[in-house]
Motif scaffolding. Sequence first.
Motif, short mmCIF file in Angstrom:
data_model
loop_
_atom_site.label_atom_id
_atom_site.label_comp_id
_atom_site.label_asym_id
_atom_site.label_seq_id
_atom_site.Cartn_x
_atom_site.Cartn_y
_atom_site.Cartn_z
N THR A 220 0.61 -1.05 -0.13
CA THR A 220 0.00 -0.07 -0.06
C THR A 220 0.76 1.09 -0.22
O THR A 220 1.78 1.43 -0.21
N GLY A 221 0.26 2.35 -0.23
CA GLY A 221 1.22 3.79 0.29
C GLY A 221 1.75 3.60 -1.47
O GLY A 221 3.21 4.62 -1.03
N GLY A 222 1.33 3.19 -2.07
CA GLY A 222 2.01 3.56 -3.57
C GLY A 222 3.20 2.44 -4.04
O GLY A 222 3.70 2.25 -4.66
N ARG A 223 3.20 1.78 -2.60
CA ARG A 223 4.05 0.47 -3.11
C ARG A 223 3.41 -0.73 -3.69
O ARG A 223 2.08 -0.97 -3.27
N SER A 224 4.42 -1.86 -3.89
CA SER A 224 3.93 -3.34 -4.52
C SER A 224 5.28 -4.33 -4.61
O SER A 224 6.15 -3.58 -5.01
N ILE A 225 4.03 -4.95 -4.47
CA ILE A 225 5.56 -6.60 -4.57
C ILE A 225 5.25 -7.03 -4.82
O ILE A 225 3.70 -7.69 -5.47
N LYS A 226 5.93 -7.52 -6.32
CA LYS A 226 5.35 -9.32 -6.48
C LYS A 226 5.60 -10.25 -5.89
O LYS A 226 6.61 -10.48 -5.58
N PRO A 227 5.24 -11.17 -6.45
CA PRO A 227 5.63 -12.95 -5.51
C PRO A 227 6.41 -13.23 -6.34
O PRO A 227 6.44 -13.32 -7.68
N HIS A 228 7.66 -13.54 -5.69
CA HIS A 228 8.82 -14.31 -6.40
C HIS A 228 9.31 -15.71 -5.47
O HIS A 228 8.15 -15.16 -4.36
N LEU A 229 9.34 -16.54 -6.76
CA LEU A 229 9.82 -17.60 -5.56
C LEU A 229 10.57 -17.89 -5.24
O LEU A 229 12.31 -16.96 -4.75
N VAL A 230 10.08 -18.97 -3.71
CA VAL A 230 10.70 -18.56 -2.79
C VAL A 230 11.40 -19.89 -2.24
O VAL A 230 10.74 -20.60 -2.22
N PHE A 231 12.80 -20.21 -1.55
CA PHE A 231 12.99 -21.73 -1.30
C PHE A 231 11.73 -22.77 -0.10
O PHE A 231 11.72 -22.95 -0.63
N GLY A 232 12.09 -21.19 0.65
CA GLY A 232 11.05 -22.42 2.09
C GLY A 232 10.76 -22.89 2.34
O GLY A 232 10.75 -23.15 3.85
N ASP A 233 12.11 -23.19 2.42
CA ASP A 233 12.91 -24.09 4.21
C ASP A 233 14.81 -23.97 3.96
O ASP A 233 15.34 -24.86 3.54
N PHE A 251 19.45 -28.67 -0.96
CA PHE A 251 17.93 -29.66 -1.82
C PHE A 251 16.87 -29.61 -0.36
O PHE A 251 16.92 -28.45 0.27
N ASP A 252 15.50 -30.54 -0.42
CA ASP A 252 14.49 -30.49 0.52
C ASP A 252 13.81 -29.10 0.44
O ASP A 252 13.50 -28.77 1.38
N PRO A 253 13.65 -28.00 -0.69
CA PRO A 253 13.12 -26.61 -1.15
C PRO A 253 11.55 -27.15 -0.60
O PRO A 253 10.62 -28.55 -0.90
N CYS A 254 10.71 -25.83 0.49
CA CYS A 254 9.54 -26.11 0.23
C CYS A 254 8.38 -25.14 -0.82
O CYS A 254 8.11 -24.13 0.18
N CYS A 255 9.22 -25.21 -1.69
CA CYS A 255 8.44 -23.48 -2.74
C CYS A 255 7.33 -23.06 -2.72
O CYS A 255 6.17 -23.54 -2.74
N PHE A 256 7.06 -21.96 -2.80
CA PHE A 256 5.93 -21.35 -3.15
C PHE A 256 6.30 -19.36 -3.94
O PHE A 256 7.69 -19.22 -3.69
#
Length: 404
Positions: A220-233, A251-256
Motif C-alpha cells: 500500500t502507500g504507492g508500494r507493491s511487491i511482486k510474488p517471487h519464488l522462495v526456497f521455503g526451507d 535440496f529439500d525446498p518447500c517452494c511457493f
Amino acid sequence: MDTDTLTLDPAIVAALPVRGEVVAIFRHGDTNWSYGYKIIIEIDDDDHEFFVKVLSCRSIFHWLASLIRFMKILDREDAKELAEGEYESMVLMHKLIPEAIVPPIAWGMFETDSSKAFYLTYFRDLDKQLPSDDSLIRLISKIHQKESPTGKFGFHVPTFYGCRKVDNSWCESWEEFFSRELRSSINFAQAVLQHDEELEGLAKTFIDLVVPRLLRPLETGGRSIKPHLVFGDLWDANVQVDSRTRAAALFDPCCFYGHFEFDFQCMTSDRYSLNYNFVYLYRDRVGVSEPAEEFDDRVALYALRNDFHTMGMWPRWTSVLDHVKSEMNRLIEKYPDGLHGLEVNTALENNTAFEENTALDYNNPLEENTVESATIEGNEDIPFFNPIVPGQGGTLVAIKADSA
C-alpha cells in the motif's frame, strides 16, 4: 556399509533412466517421515548411482500419533503430495540454478504398497558444510528473481515444511497468504503445547495488530511487491557442498511464490549456522523491500512462523516458547495501534533496491558453481536434462530379488 535387503518396487524400476543390474542398495539418510536409499546400477562395468526417497504415510501416522497425542486420518494422498511437492519444487530449482541442484528424475506411488510414494534423483556425495557467502547469495538471489506465473502468491501444488502441508492456494496479497500460514503454524504448535491459553490470547492480538501493520505497507502507500519464488526451507541442513567439486548444493525446498524476505525465517537464532550474518550480507548486496526501516521486524515476524513450526515438529524445542512470547509482546508493544498507527504516504513508490539492483549478474553464476566446472570435476554422471514425469520412465529389465 552393508547392502540393504530392499527389493525395488516396480514403479521405481520403471522410473530409472538406465537399464542394468542393480548391484547394491544402501540405506542413506532418513527423517521421521521418510527414508532414503542409494542405488548402484552397473552397466558395462560402470556404476551409475541414484538416490530414492521413500515417503510413507504410515510412518507419518505413527510419528504424529505419538508426538501430538491425537489421531489424524492419513491416507496415500499424504505420501503422494509429499513426493509431488518435492519433485515440482526441485524441477523449478533445477531450471533456475542447475549448478546447485541435482536434477530430479521422477516421483510416483509404489505399486506394491499404496501407502508409499517415492522421489527419485541422482546420487551425489555431499559434505555438511556451508558454501561461501558469495556463492550462496548469488544462488538465492537468482531464485528470488523468479516471478509468479499467475501474478499471485502461492504455488500450483502443496508443499511440505517437514511433515506439515503448506496451504499454497493462490492469494491476491502477501498479507492474506502469510496470515493463513501463520495461523496454521500456531495451531500446529498448539497441539504439542496442549493449547497454551496465554499463547492463544497473544496470538489473536498479534495477528490482528502486528501482521497487518508490518505487511500491509509492502503493498500500500504507492508500494507493491511482486510474488517471487522462495526456497521455503532455507537452513543450514539443506545447504551443503559437493564433496568432489566443492560447489554449493541445495535440496529439500518447500517452494511457493511469496515475499523473498521470508527465506530468512530460519536465520535469526543461534541454533542455526546460517544466521543473521548472511541476512545482513544479502540485505547490503541485493537489497530489501520498502519500508527498509522495518526490515528487521519483518524478519522477526517470519521467524516466528518457523519457531511455531519447530515446536510442533520437535517437542524438545518447546523451550523456545518463552522467546516466542517475548518477541510477540515486543512487536505488539512497538505497534500497539496496528494499522491505525500507520501513516500512509500515497506518493511513495516501490523502488526497492531488490528490484533495481544491477550489481549482480544473475545469468553468470560464480565460477565454482558453473555447470561446466561441475562436469569437469567429476559430475559427468549427473546430466542436465528435463526430468521424467511419472509413467514416462523406461521399463527396466526385471531385477532378481537377490541382486540388491
